[in-house]
Design a protein around this motif. Structure first.
Motif, short mmCIF file in Angstrom:
data_model
loop_
_atom_site.label_atom_id
_atom_site.label_comp_id
_atom_site.label_asym_id
_atom_site.label_seq_id
_atom_site.Cartn_x
_atom_site.Cartn_y
_atom_site.Cartn_z
N THR A 235 0.81 -1.22 0.00
CA THR A 235 0.00 0.00 0.00
C THR A 235 0.85 1.28 0.00
O THR A 235 0.55 2.24 -0.70
CB THR A 235 -0.93 0.01 1.21
N GLU A 239 1.97 0.51 -4.44
CA GLU A 239 0.77 1.17 -4.95
C GLU A 239 1.07 2.63 -5.31
O GLU A 239 0.65 3.14 -6.38
CB GLU A 239 -0.34 1.10 -3.90
N ALA A 240 1.87 3.36 -4.46
CA ALA A 240 2.19 4.76 -4.74
C ALA A 240 3.11 4.90 -5.96
O ALA A 240 2.91 5.76 -6.83
CB ALA A 240 2.87 5.39 -3.52
N MET A 242 3.45 2.78 -8.47
CA MET A 242 2.74 2.46 -9.69
C MET A 242 1.79 3.59 -10.06
O MET A 242 1.56 3.90 -11.25
CB MET A 242 1.98 1.16 -9.54
N GLY A 243 1.20 4.25 -9.04
CA GLY A 243 0.32 5.40 -9.32
C GLY A 243 1.08 6.55 -9.96
O GLY A 243 0.63 7.17 -10.94
N ASP A 244 2.26 6.81 -9.41
CA ASP A 244 3.09 7.88 -9.96
C ASP A 244 3.49 7.54 -11.40
O ASP A 244 3.43 8.41 -12.31
CB ASP A 244 4.35 8.10 -9.12
N GLY A 246 2.00 5.73 -13.53
CA GLY A 246 0.84 5.83 -14.42
C GLY A 246 0.56 7.27 -14.79
O GLY A 246 0.26 7.58 -15.96
N ARG A 247 0.66 8.18 -13.82
CA ARG A 247 0.39 9.58 -14.12
C ARG A 247 1.46 10.15 -15.06
O ARG A 247 1.17 10.90 -15.98
CB ARG A 247 0.37 10.38 -12.80
N ASP A 250 0.80 8.77 -18.53
CA ASP A 250 -0.39 9.38 -19.14
C ASP A 250 -0.05 10.82 -19.66
O ASP A 250 -0.59 11.28 -20.70
CB ASP A 250 -1.51 9.48 -18.11
N ASP A 268 -2.27 -0.48 -16.08
CA ASP A 268 -3.64 -0.45 -15.56
C ASP A 268 -4.04 -1.84 -15.01
O ASP A 268 -4.66 -1.96 -13.95
CB ASP A 268 -4.60 -0.01 -16.65
N MET A 271 -2.38 -2.49 -11.79
CA MET A 271 -3.00 -1.79 -10.67
C MET A 271 -4.22 -2.56 -10.16
O MET A 271 -4.48 -2.62 -8.95
CB MET A 271 -3.39 -0.37 -11.12
N GLY A 275 -4.60 -4.23 -6.53
CA GLY A 275 -5.74 -3.97 -5.64
C GLY A 275 -6.31 -5.25 -5.06
O GLY A 275 -6.68 -5.32 -3.88
#
Length: 548
Positions: A235, A239-240, A242-244, A246-247, A250, A268, A271, A275
Motif C-alpha cells: 500500500t 501502490e504509490a 505504480m500510481g506515480d 501511471g500519471r 499518461d 492499468d 494496478m 488492488g
C-alpha cells in the motif's frame, strides 16, 4: 408296537429273529433258559443301562435290532423331530456293542446318541416287574400317572402357564430391585456427574472444533507481523510508485504517438491485480485479528472437556451420550418407587392366578385319587388281595410348574397295618399283583406303548394266576403286551406263545426262542403243569386251560 427283534452274538444268543404280534405275547421256558437275556437285549437297543459285557464269547461284536410300528399320533414322533430324525410308519433301532465296550446306535440308519434312544424308549416300551424302577414303582412318576388317569390336560396346562407368568413377573421385580439398589448405591456420584456435565454442556464434536480454533489463534501470532509488513509494502510502496508511474506515462502518452499505449494498459491491469492482492492481504489480516482473552477462553474450555473425558474414561465426543445415560439412571431412581409398586402388584396378581390354577388341579387330582383307589380295590379282590388297602396319597409339595402336590401310591397289605410305598411294603408276589391291578386301572386306551411284564405272576397260582392272566389279556386288547411267565394259567391266555430253550453243543451254550404251534403249545403248558414228566392228566389240564 414292537414288530420284530433281531439279536446277534449277545451273551449266549448266537442268532435270533423274533416277530411279535399285537395282543398278549407269552414267553415261557425253564429257569435259566435265557428269558432274561431277551429283556437285556431289548433294553440294550433301547439305551437302558444294564450289563457292561454283552458280546458273546468269541464274537467280534454284538448287535440288536428292534423294529417298531408307529401310529400317526405316536409320541415317539415328537422325540424324533426334536432329534432331527425322520419319522415314518416304521421305526428301526439298531445298536452295536464291541468287545472294547464301545456302543454305537442308529435310528432309521442315522447315528444317534444313547440319550436319544432312552428318550424314545420312554414312548415305546414300559417294563413292569418286581425290580422295575422306571415305571409304577418310581414315585417320581406317580403324579403324572394320576394326571393322565384324571384327564387333567387343561388344568395342567393352566398351572404351567400360571407358573411361567409368575416366574417371569418375579424375575422382573427382582431385576428392577437389583437395578434400583445399584443406582441408589451410586446416587451421589450420579447427581454430581450429571451436574458437572450439565454445567459444562460439551457438544458432540466440540473438542475437535476448539482444537482447530486454538491452533489457528496460536499460528496467527506468528505470521501476522510478516503479513502486516507485506501489506505496508503493497500500500505504501508499490501502490504509490505504480500510481506515480501511471500519471507520468499518461502525461506524455500523446507525444509518444501510441508507443506507450501497451505499457499504460499493462500498468492499468497491474494496478487492478495489485488492488486484489491488497484486498486479500487485508482480509487475512482481519481474520488473524483476535483478542488474547479469546485464546485463553478457548484453551480453558478445550482442556476442561478433555479432563472430563479422561475422568469418565470416554472419548470427548461421547460426553453428551454419557450425560444422557447417567441422567437416565437418575430418572429411573426417581421413578423407581412407582415402578416397584407396579411390579409388586403384578407379582401379587400372578400369585393369585397361580394359586387358583394350582388349587383347581389339586381338586381334580383329589377326585381322581378317590376314583383310582376304588378302582384298584375292585381289582385286588379277584387277585386274592381283598384285605389289602391301596391309597393314593397327596401331600403338599413346593410350588412348581406341575402344581403343589406330591403324589405317592401306597399300600397296606393288611387292615390296620401301616401303609407305605409299594416296593417297601408288599412282598414279591403281592407287589406283582398290585402292579398289575394298578396298571389295569391306569390304562384306559391304547397308548402305542408295548408293555412288558417280567414274571409279574411270581408266587401266585391257581385262580389267582388265572385272574392275573385275564388282566394281562385285558391290557393287551387293542395293544401289545409281552409277558415272561412261569404260570401255565397265564401262558394259556396268550394270543401268541414262544418257548425259550437252552442247548449245549461242543461245550458251547446257546439260547434260542421257538414259536409254538397249537400242539407244541399244549405240550409246553403241560410241561409247566407237570414238570419234567408230562402225564396224560397234565395234557388234559393243558387242553382245558387253552379252551378257557
Amino acid at each position: 408296537m414292537l414288530r420284530a427283534l433281531e439279536i446277534r452274538d449277545i451273551l449266549i444268543i448266537d442268532r435270533l429273529d423274533l416277530a411279535f404280534q399285537p395282543g398278549l405275547n407269552v414267553l415261557t421256558g425253564e429257569t435259566g433258559a435265557g428269558k432274561s437275556i431277551l429283556l437285556d437285549a431289548l433294553g440294550f437297543v433301547l439305551g437302558w443301562r444294564g450289563r457292561a459285557e454283552l458280546v458273546r464269547a468269541g464274537a467280534a461284536q454284538g448287535e440288536v435290532i428292534a423294529e417298531f410300528q408307529l401310529t400317526p399320533d405316536h409320541p415317539a414322533r415328537a422325540v424324533l423331530e426334536d432329534a432331527g430324525l425322520d419319522a415314518g410308519a416304521e421305526l428301526i433301532l439298531r445298536r452295536v456293542n464291541g468287545t472294547d465296550g464301545r456302543k454305537t446306535a442308529w435310528v432309521n440308519d442315522r447315528r444317534c446318541s444313547g440319550e436319544v434312544l432312552r428318550r424314545l424308549s420312554d414312548t415305546l416300551v414300559e417294563l413292569h416287574g418286581q425290580h422295575d424302577d422306571r415305571g409304577l414303582l418310581n414315585p417320581r412318576g406317580h403324579r403324572a400317572l394320576l394326571d393322565d388317569y384324571a384327564g387333567a390336560v387343561e388344568e395342567r396346562r393352566a398351572v404351567r402357564d400360571a407358573w411361567a407368568a409368575r416366574t417371569e413377573s418375579r424375575a422382573r421385580l427382582e431385576a428392577a430391585e437389583a437395578a434400583l439398589e445399584e443406582v441408589r448405591a451410586e446416587e451421589d456420584f450420579l447427581r454430581f456427574a450429571v451436574k458437572e456435565l450439565d454445567d459444562l454442556a460439551p457438544g458432540a464434536e466440540e473438542e475437535a472444533a476448539l482444537d482447530a480454533q486454538r491452533r489457528r489463534m496460536q499460528g496467527a501470532e506468528r505470521i501476522r507481523a510478516d503479513i502486516a509488513r507485506a501489506h505496508a509494502a503493497l500500500t505504501d510502496g508499490a501502490e504509490a510508485a505504480m500510481g506515480d508511474a501511471g500519471r507520468w506515462l499518461d502525461g506524455v502518452a500523446q507525444q509518444g504517438e501510441g508507443a506507450l499505449d501497451g505499457a499504460i494498459a499493462a500498468l492499468d491491469r497491474a494496478m487492478v491485480e495489485l488492488g486484489e492482492a491488497v484486498g486479500g492481504v487485508e482480509s487475512c489480516l482481519d481474520g488473524l485479528t483476535f483478542d488474547q482473552h479469546a485464546l485463553e477462553e478457548t484453551e480453558e474450555r478445550l482442556f476442561a472437556i478433555r479432563a472430563l473425558a479422561r475422568k469418565h474414561n470416554v472419548a470427548a465426543d461421547a460426553l453428551p451420550a454419557l450425560r444422557d445415560t447417567l441422567s437416565g439412571k437418575l430418572d429411573a431412581l426417581d421413578r423407581g418407587a412407582d415402578d416397584l409398586d407396579n411390579l409388586r402388584q403384578a407379582v401379587a396378581a400372578a400369585d393369585i392366578a397361580y394359586d387358583g390354577a394350582a388349587e383347581a388341579l389339586s381338586a381334580v387330582r383329589r377326585a381322581a385319587a378317590e376314583r383310582l383307589d376304588a378302582a384298584v380295590s375292585a381289582e385286588l379282590a379277584p387277585l386274592k388281595m381283598e384285605r389289602a388297602v391301596f391309597r393314593t396319597e397327596i401331600a403338599t409339595a413346593p410350588d412348581g410348574p406341575e402344581g403343589r402336590d406330591a403324589v405317592t401310591f401306597t399300600v397296606a397289605t393288611n387292615p390296620g397295618a401301616p401303609s407305605g410305598p409299594l416296593n417297601r411294603i408288599a412282598s414279591g408276589g403281592e407287589l406283582s399283583r398290585f402292579l398289575l391291578a394298578l396298571k389295569v386301572c391306569l390304562t384306559e386306551r391304547d397308548s402305542g406303548v408295548t408293555m412288558i411284564f417280567d414274571e409279574i405272576d411270581r408266587g401266585v397260582g391257581g385262580a389267582t394266576a388265572d385272574a392275573v392272566g385275564r388282566r394281562l389279556a385285558q391290557l393287551a386288547a387293542g395293544g401289545q403286551v409281552l409277558v415272561v411267565t412261569h404260570s401255565p394259567q397265564v401262558a394259556a391266555l396268550g394270543a401268541h406263545h414262544w418257548r425259550v430253550e437252552k442247548s449245549v453243543a461242543d461245550e458251547v451254550t446257546t439260547s434260542t426262542v421257538v414259536a409254538l404251534d397249537p400242539a407244541a403249545r399244549e405240550a409246553e403248558i403241560a410241561r409247566m403243569l407237570a414238570g419234567d414228566t408230562v402225564t396224560d392228566e397234565a395234557r388234559a389240564a393243558a387242553r382245558a386251560l387253552l379252551a378257557g
